[in-house]
Design a protein around this motif. Structure first.
Motif, PDB file in Angstrom:
ATOM      1  N   LEU A   1      48.319  45.916  46.903  1.00 61.58           N
ATOM      2  CA  LEU A   1      47.270  46.273  45.948  1.00 61.58           C
ATOM      3  C   LEU A   1      45.887  46.082  46.572  1.00 61.58           C
ATOM      4  O   LEU A   1      44.987  46.907  46.378  1.00 61.58           O
ATOM      5  CB  LEU A   1      47.406  45.411  44.683  1.00 61.58           C
ATOM      6  N   ILE A   2      45.726  44.988  47.315  1.00 66.53           N
ATOM      7  CA  ILE A   2      44.447  44.738  47.990  1.00 66.53           C
ATOM      8  C   ILE A   2      44.155  45.844  49.002  1.00 66.53           C
ATOM      9  O   ILE A   2      43.028  46.354  49.088  1.00 66.53           O
ATOM     10  CB  ILE A   2      44.464  43.353  48.685  1.00 66.53           C
ATOM     11  N   GLU A   3      45.176  46.235  49.760  1.00 69.42           N
ATOM     12  CA  GLU A   3      45.015  47.335  50.731  1.00 69.42           C
ATOM     13  C   GLU A   3      44.549  48.606  50.039  1.00 69.42           C
ATOM     14  O   GLU A   3      43.635  49.289  50.505  1.00 69.42           O
ATOM     15  CB  GLU A   3      46.341  47.605  51.440  1.00 69.42           C
ATOM     16  N   ASN A   4      45.206  48.947  48.924  1.00 71.53           N
ATOM     17  CA  ASN A   4      44.871  50.178  48.207  1.00 71.53           C
ATOM     18  C   ASN A   4      43.450  50.133  47.663  1.00 71.53           C
ATOM     19  O   ASN A   4      42.715  51.132  47.728  1.00 71.53           O
ATOM     20  CB  ASN A   4      45.858  50.400  47.059  1.00 71.53           C
TER      21      ASN A   4
ATOM     22  N   ASP B   1      35.431  39.839  48.000  1.00 67.89           N
ATOM     23  CA  ASP B   1      36.695  39.164  47.651  1.00 67.89           C
ATOM     24  C   ASP B   1      36.729  38.802  46.169  1.00 67.89           C
ATOM     25  O   ASP B   1      37.780  38.878  45.534  1.00 67.89           O
ATOM     26  CB  ASP B   1      36.865  37.900  48.506  1.00 67.89           C
ATOM     27  N   GLN B   2      35.575  38.435  45.606  1.00 70.65           N
ATOM     28  CA  GLN B   2      35.531  38.085  44.186  1.00 70.65           C
ATOM     29  C   GLN B   2      35.779  39.308  43.321  1.00 70.65           C
ATOM     30  O   GLN B   2      36.484  39.237  42.309  1.00 70.65           O
ATOM     31  CB  GLN B   2      34.178  37.461  43.842  1.00 70.65           C
ATOM     32  N   GLU B   3      35.227  40.458  43.723  1.00 73.03           N
ATOM     33  CA  GLU B   3      35.454  41.688  42.959  1.00 73.03           C
ATOM     34  C   GLU B   3      36.923  42.100  43.005  1.00 73.03           C
ATOM     35  O   GLU B   3      37.482  42.558  41.997  1.00 73.03           O
ATOM     36  CB  GLU B   3      34.566  42.810  43.516  1.00 73.03           C
ATOM     37  N   ILE B   4      37.548  41.928  44.168  1.00 74.92           N
ATOM     38  CA  ILE B   4      38.990  42.213  44.279  1.00 74.92           C
ATOM     39  C   ILE B   4      39.769  41.262  43.385  1.00 74.92           C
ATOM     40  O   ILE B   4      40.704  41.668  42.676  1.00 74.92           O
ATOM     41  CB  ILE B   4      39.451  42.091  45.744  1.00 74.92           C
ATOM     42  N   CYS B   5      39.375  39.995  43.397  1.00 74.81           N
ATOM     43  CA  CYS B   5      40.011  38.971  42.568  1.00 74.81           C
ATOM     44  C   CYS B   5      39.933  39.371  41.096  1.00 74.81           C
ATOM     45  O   CYS B   5      40.919  39.283  40.359  1.00 74.81           O
ATOM     46  CB  CYS B   5      39.327  37.635  42.809  1.00 74.81           C
TER      47      CYS B   5
ATOM     48  N   TYR C   1      44.795  36.594  52.109  1.00 78.41           N
ATOM     49  CA  TYR C   1      45.635  37.792  52.233  1.00 78.41           C
ATOM     50  C   TYR C   1      44.918  38.876  53.027  1.00 78.41           C
ATOM     51  O   TYR C   1      45.526  39.576  53.839  1.00 78.41           O
ATOM     52  CB  TYR C   1      46.019  38.326  50.846  1.00 78.41           C
ATOM     53  N   ARG C   2      43.590  39.027  52.791  1.00 78.30           N
ATOM     54  CA  ARG C   2      42.823  40.036  53.518  1.00 78.30           C
ATOM     55  C   ARG C   2      42.827  39.737  55.020  1.00 78.30           C
ATOM     56  O   ARG C   2      43.001  40.650  55.842  1.00 78.30           O
ATOM     57  CB  ARG C   2      41.386  40.077  52.971  1.00 78.30           C
TER      58      ARG C   2
ATOM     59  N   PRO D   1      38.571  43.263  57.810  1.00 77.72           N
ATOM     60  CA  PRO D   1      37.317  42.505  57.898  1.00 77.72           C
ATOM     61  C   PRO D   1      36.714  42.237  56.516  1.00 77.72           C
ATOM     62  O   PRO D   1      37.101  42.872  55.524  1.00 77.72           O
ATOM     63  CB  PRO D   1      36.405  43.420  58.723  1.00 77.72           C
ATOM     64  N   SER D   2      35.745  41.347  56.458  1.00 75.79           N
ATOM     65  CA  SER D   2      35.056  41.036  55.208  1.00 75.79           C
ATOM     66  C   SER D   2      34.229  42.242  54.760  1.00 75.79           C
ATOM     67  O   SER D   2      34.001  43.179  55.531  1.00 75.79           O
ATOM     68  CB  SER D   2      34.147  39.824  55.385  1.00 75.79           C
TER      69      SER D   2
END
Length: 444
Positions: free
Chosen positions: A389-392, A405-409, A427-428, A434-435
């Motif tokens: 899901l993070i990749e997508n 990362d917070q927005e993904i969270c 996980y990233r 990269p960040s």
């Protein structure tokens, strides 16, 4: 003790020994990969002259010759975070090019030495001063040999480090943007750390100009030696089974044709059996029994792996129908309980076994995942699914405004997946992404 009782005990002990040997062999074969199995069977032919191996035709191996793949968000273009691990006969390729160049014996000796001091990326691992001291020659002669190597293909070979490698490639390219050369030559670290705002002020250019230079730099090869990968590291995987999709139907096929098979040489056995020597007869009986045990163990291995494979397909149905991000939590214990076998049997069955899927050739262990807590603990979400899901999310993000990362969270929480920002970052990193600051693109 009567003779009858003695005979009964002896027969019972013999049967127990046979069962123990057969069980031990079955367990041993189950944990072998297809390559290890082939090697084991080769050893058996040395012990048993009546066993012959039928090797699968080469076209089967050519057909399934594909590397283990796991989908990642990055590709070959994003090489800055990726440096190759192995090289394959790069020195031989360079020697072939050098064979057409006439040099003195001294320079040739230096060239031979330098080729042995190239690392896996094609970089030189020894400085001219060190080489000159070891070879008892001048630094100028070493420099001459280095310059010759740096003129060879692939471009960038013979560099001392990444920055040098990129500059060597740009020097050959008449279309290389002057700004790209300037950035790499004088501002390499600021560029790599993506401190572009400060860099744009220093160079008095727009961020979009640095972005264009970056796009060009990404076309260069950071590891020219990596194209020559070693056969020992370039392992081809022969899947044990394959999955094909037919609409909503998932079909699993066990690839028997890729597995080595054993054949008992009956004619040779019968020919030798005509001898009336008792010791020989015992030997023949033992070897025939060995063959039967081996055959039975191979069949048991096949059945167990196939049962486990079918259960994996059943449990991970969404993975095959909807994609890797839908991998669900699954444990070996769960499979073992449903099949009525021990958990260690499942562990042996998946070790070194591969499944050809629409998403690449994956080890069976791939389908067994750790879990992370979901909303109200109503379900378990696999870590691999979360990574998918993070990749997508990152693949679909606006590159001018990449997701933090917070927005993904926060987005994962909306999906019912309650994990911390720190876990998202972990996980990233594991996905080699990269960040957000390093993913940002600056377009005009």
């Amino acid at each position: 003790m009567s003779m009858q009782l003695k005979s009964g005990l002896w027969l019972q002990q013999t049967q127990k020994l046979a069962m123990t040997q057969e069980l031990s062999q079955a367990i041993e074969l189950l944990q072998y990969s297809s390559q290890e199995l082939a090697e084991y069977l080769e050893e058996k032919t040395m012990e048993n002259p009546f066993i012959q191996i039928e090797t699968p035709p080469m076209e089967y191996f050519d057909r399934w010759r594909s590397r283990k793949q796991t989908k990642r968000i990055h590709d070959d273009k994003n090489w800055i975070e990726q440096i190759a691990d192995h090289s394959y006969q790069l020195a031989d390729y360079l020697r072939l090019q050098l064979s057409g160049i006439k040099v003195s014996k001294t320079i040739q000796r230096v060239l031979d030495f330098l080729l042995l001091n190239l690392d896996d990326n094609g970089y030189l691992t020894i400085r001219p001063e060190e080489a000159a001291a070891l070879l008892k020659t001048s630094v100028d002669e070493v420099q001459t040999a280095v310059s010759i190597i740096q003129e060879l293909e692939p471009a960038g070979v013979g560099a001392y480090h990444l920055q040098h490698c990129l500059l060597l490639q740009m020097d050959r390219d008449t279309n290389a943007p002057p700004l790209a050369k300037q950035i790499i030559r004088f501002h390499f670290h600021e560029f790599a750390e993506k401190k572009w705002k400060g860099l744009s002020k220093t160079l008095k250019v727009e961020l979009s100009d640095i972005q264009k230079a970056s796009d060009y730099i990404q076309t260069l090869n950071p590891r020219p030696g990596a194209a020559f990968q070693s056969s020992r590291s370039n392992k081809y995987i022969i899947p044990d089974m394959s999955v094909s999709m037919h609409g909503e139907k998932i079909e699993l096929k066990f690839l028997d044709e890729t597995m080595p098979k054993i054949v008992f040489q009956k004619e040779y056995f019968q020919e030798v059996s005509n001898n009336h020597d008792q010791e020989l007869k015992m030997f023949l009986k033992e070897k025939f029994q060995d063959y039967q045990w081996l055959l039975k163990s191979l069949e048991q291995r096949r059945e167990t792996i196939q049962k486990v494979g079918l259960k994996i397909v059943e449990k991970q149905r969404d993975f095959f129908l909807k994609g890797p991000q839908n991998l669900t939590s699954l444990t070996m214990k769960e499979i073992a309980e449903e099949l009525g076998i021990h958990e260690s049997t499942v562990s042996r069955a998946v070790r070194g076994k591969y499944m050809q899927t629409p998403y690449g050739t994956l080890e069976l262990r791939y389908f067994f995942t750790n879990a992370v807590p979901a909303r109200d603990n109503a379900e378990a979400i696999s870590s691999r699914r979360v990574k998918g899901l993070i990749e997508n999310m990152i693949a679909q993000e606006d590159k001018k405004h990449p997701l933090s990362d917070q927005e993904i969270c926060d987005r994962l929480k909306m999906e019912g997946i309650m994990i911390s920002r720190r876990t998202v970052a972990k996980y990233r990193d594991q996905l080699h992404i990269p960040s957000s600051s390093k993913r940002k693109r600056y377009e005009s």
